[in-house]
Design a protein around this motif. Structure first.
Motif, short mmCIF file in Angstrom:
data_model
loop_
_atom_site.label_atom_id
_atom_site.label_comp_id
_atom_site.label_asym_id
_atom_site.label_seq_id
_atom_site.Cartn_x
_atom_site.Cartn_y
_atom_site.Cartn_z
N PRO A 96 -5.33 7.69 -4.59
CA PRO A 96 -4.50 6.48 -4.59
C PRO A 96 -5.14 5.28 -5.26
O PRO A 96 -4.44 4.43 -5.82
N THR A 97 -6.47 5.20 -5.23
CA THR A 97 -7.13 4.01 -5.79
C THR A 97 -7.12 4.00 -7.31
O THR A 97 -7.58 3.03 -7.92
N MET A 98 -6.58 5.04 -7.94
CA MET A 98 -6.45 5.04 -9.39
C MET A 98 -5.29 4.17 -9.85
O MET A 98 -5.21 3.83 -11.03
N ARG A 99 -4.39 3.82 -8.94
CA ARG A 99 -3.33 2.87 -9.30
C ARG A 99 -3.90 1.47 -9.40
O ARG A 99 -4.62 1.01 -8.50
N LYS A 100 -3.58 0.78 -10.47
CA LYS A 100 -4.10 -0.57 -10.69
C LYS A 100 -3.63 -1.55 -9.64
O LYS A 100 -4.29 -2.56 -9.37
N ASP A 101 -2.47 -1.26 -9.03
CA ASP A 101 -1.94 -2.19 -8.02
C ASP A 101 -2.23 -1.71 -6.60
O ASP A 101 -1.54 -2.10 -5.65
N PHE A 102 -3.25 -0.89 -6.43
CA PHE A 102 -3.59 -0.35 -5.10
C PHE A 102 -3.76 -1.47 -4.07
O PHE A 102 -3.23 -1.38 -2.95
N VAL A 103 -4.50 -2.50 -4.42
CA VAL A 103 -4.74 -3.60 -3.47
C VAL A 103 -3.42 -4.27 -3.08
O VAL A 103 -3.21 -4.62 -1.92
N GLU A 104 -2.52 -4.43 -4.03
CA GLU A 104 -1.23 -5.06 -3.72
C GLU A 104 -0.38 -4.15 -2.83
O GLU A 104 0.36 -4.65 -1.97
N VAL A 105 -0.48 -2.83 -3.02
CA VAL A 105 0.23 -1.91 -2.12
C VAL A 105 -0.28 -2.09 -0.69
O VAL A 105 0.51 -2.14 0.27
N THR B 95 -1.20 -0.34 11.60
CA THR B 95 -2.40 0.24 11.01
C THR B 95 -2.13 0.66 9.58
O THR B 95 -1.16 1.39 9.33
N ILE B 96 -2.99 0.23 8.66
CA ILE B 96 -2.92 0.69 7.27
C ILE B 96 -4.18 1.47 6.98
O ILE B 96 -5.29 0.99 7.20
N ALA B 97 -3.99 2.69 6.49
CA ALA B 97 -5.10 3.60 6.22
C ALA B 97 -4.98 4.13 4.80
O ALA B 97 -3.93 4.00 4.15
N THR B 98 -6.06 4.73 4.30
CA THR B 98 -5.98 5.45 3.04
C THR B 98 -6.94 6.62 3.07
O THR B 98 -7.86 6.67 3.89
N THR B 99 -6.69 7.57 2.19
CA THR B 99 -7.60 8.71 1.99
C THR B 99 -8.04 8.68 0.53
O THR B 99 -7.21 8.58 -0.38
N THR B 100 -9.35 8.76 0.31
CA THR B 100 -9.90 8.60 -1.03
C THR B 100 -11.05 9.56 -1.26
O THR B 100 -11.69 10.01 -0.30
N ARG C 294 10.51 15.29 19.06
CA ARG C 294 9.29 14.71 18.49
C ARG C 294 9.64 13.38 17.82
O ARG C 294 10.61 13.29 17.07
N ARG C 295 8.82 12.36 18.06
CA ARG C 295 9.02 11.05 17.44
C ARG C 295 7.95 10.81 16.38
O ARG C 295 6.81 11.23 16.54
N PHE C 296 8.36 10.11 15.33
CA PHE C 296 7.51 9.99 14.15
C PHE C 296 7.12 8.53 13.92
O PHE C 296 7.93 7.72 13.49
N HIS C 297 5.85 8.25 14.22
CA HIS C 297 5.32 6.88 14.12
C HIS C 297 4.37 6.73 12.94
O HIS C 297 3.79 5.66 12.77
N TYR C 298 4.23 7.76 12.12
CA TYR C 298 3.15 7.83 11.14
C TYR C 298 3.73 8.29 9.80
O TYR C 298 4.33 9.37 9.71
N LEU C 299 3.56 7.48 8.76
CA LEU C 299 4.03 7.81 7.42
C LEU C 299 2.84 7.98 6.48
O LEU C 299 1.97 7.11 6.40
N ARG C 300 2.82 9.10 5.78
CA ARG C 300 1.87 9.31 4.69
C ARG C 300 2.62 9.04 3.39
O ARG C 300 3.50 9.81 3.01
N LEU C 301 2.28 7.94 2.75
CA LEU C 301 3.00 7.48 1.56
C LEU C 301 2.14 7.69 0.32
O LEU C 301 1.13 7.00 0.12
N SER C 302 2.53 8.64 -0.51
CA SER C 302 1.79 8.90 -1.75
C SER C 302 2.22 7.89 -2.81
O SER C 302 3.40 7.59 -2.95
N ILE C 303 1.25 7.37 -3.57
CA ILE C 303 1.58 6.39 -4.61
C ILE C 303 1.25 6.91 -6.01
O ILE C 303 1.57 6.25 -7.00
#
Length: 327
Positions: A72-81, A93-98, A11-20
């Motif tokens: 994730p949008t509770m971080r003040k630097d969300f836009v910079e991330v 592709t950059i995605a988020t879940t909110t 299995r190859r992994f092209h997708y990262l879920r990054l918690s901030i």
């Protein structure tokens, strides 16, 4: 030396879920029924550490990053991330879940920063039912945010709804009617057992296979799966702009197409949502000179990934709630 992340099962992994962040301002009954309770002063990855995580994964073939939480949008630097992710070579592709509570005011700014996919949690279209599940009386606000995202340029918006017996399991017709004229992807997620939720799971779990049969009976057709997609089985109907996905972790061969890895807000790599432990990365995130060691640790870790989760055996790992790893 391999320039892709591949496990022992091919299995190859092209997708990262990054918690901030682990912090969330909702109190969803299936995740944080008592609200977020910090364990001391949290020390989440800073912006430079997050950037090095993204660069390391991108250098090993990752194409998609989903920024998660908590909320994730509770971080003040969300836009910079988001900007840092958009500036990372190789990331397509950059995605988020909110939970959507800040979406109405910020959708345009997030889109301009580089965000291109957005998932919004909407577990019910009934305000009272929504409050019962989430602990927040914000359905109208969240719905306005969804329309604001479509207006801001997001091609489609994904809607996440956790299937809950006795709470929202009767609302399929209402959801299907709502999405009919809208370019949204509605994803029903089968409730998963976590460390603190056995009683809740036993009371509210309902199989996604029931909804799969209902959709097929109404003419919904299974769509092809792309390599950076999540685990949903996606269905489309010729009479609906909206589409429906089903995430069924208890189904046969659910893990066979696994393509995602997770990094927690405190810098631990998790090979599975229900892993027993994480692999610490933070010691290798302190400067750019450590990149080769970080890449090697990621490659080595993949060789220990199991073929499947063990939810069927009741083994949920140490995950107390999904907010602690970003779902």
């Amino acid at each position: 030396m391999s320039h892709t992340l591949e496990d022992g099962f091919g299995r190859r992994f092209h997708y990262l879920r990054l918690s901030i962040t682990d912090v969330c301002n909702f109190r969803c009954s299936y995740c944080l029924p008592d609200g977020y309770r910090p364990d001391g002063k949290p020390k989440f990855l800073n912006l430079d550490e997050l950037t090095r995580v993204m660069q390391a994964f991108a250098s090993l073939g990752t194409e998609k990053i989903r920024i998660t939480g908590g909320e994730p949008t509770m971080r003040k630097d969300f836009v910079e991330v988001v900007r840092r992710a958009a500036d990372t070579p190789g990331i397509k592709t950059i995605a988020t879940t909110t939970n959507g509570y800040r979406l109405e005011k910020n959708a345009k700014a997030w889109y301009e920063a580089g965000l291109r996919q957005i998932n919004v949690s909407v577990d019910s279209l009934d305000p009272r039912n929504f409050y019962q599940i989430t602990g927040e009386n914000k359905l109208e606000e969240v719905m306005r945010g969804i329309y604001a995202a479509l207006d801001a340029g997001f091609e489609r918006v994904k809607i996440n709804a956790v299937l809950l017996k006795g709470l929202n399991d009767h609302q399929l017709p209402q959801f299907l009617q709502w999405i009919k004229p809208l370019p949204v992807d509605l994803r029903f997620i089968e409730l998963m057992e976590t460390g603190l939720g056995k009683d809740y799971f036993d009371k509210h779990h309902v199989s996604g296979a029931h909804y799969q049969a209902l959709l097929q009976a109404q003419g919904w057709q299974l769509q092809p799966r792309h390599r950076s997609d999540g685990p949903a089985l996606n269905y489309a109907h010729p009479d609906s702009k909206g589409r429906v996905g089903l995430i069924m972790p208890y189904s046969k061969d659910f893990c066979a197409t696994c393509n995602r890895l997770r990094v927690s807000a405190k810098g631990q790599l998790h090979l599975c949502l229900f892993t027993e432990h994480g692999i610490d990365l933070r010691d290798l995130l302190q400067d750019d000179l450590q990149m080769p060691q970080l890449q090697q640790r990621l490659r080595n870790a993949l060789q220990t990934k199991k073929a499947t989760h063990e939810l069927h055996s009741g083994l949920t790992g140490v995950r107390q709630h999904l907010a602690s790893i970003g779902g």
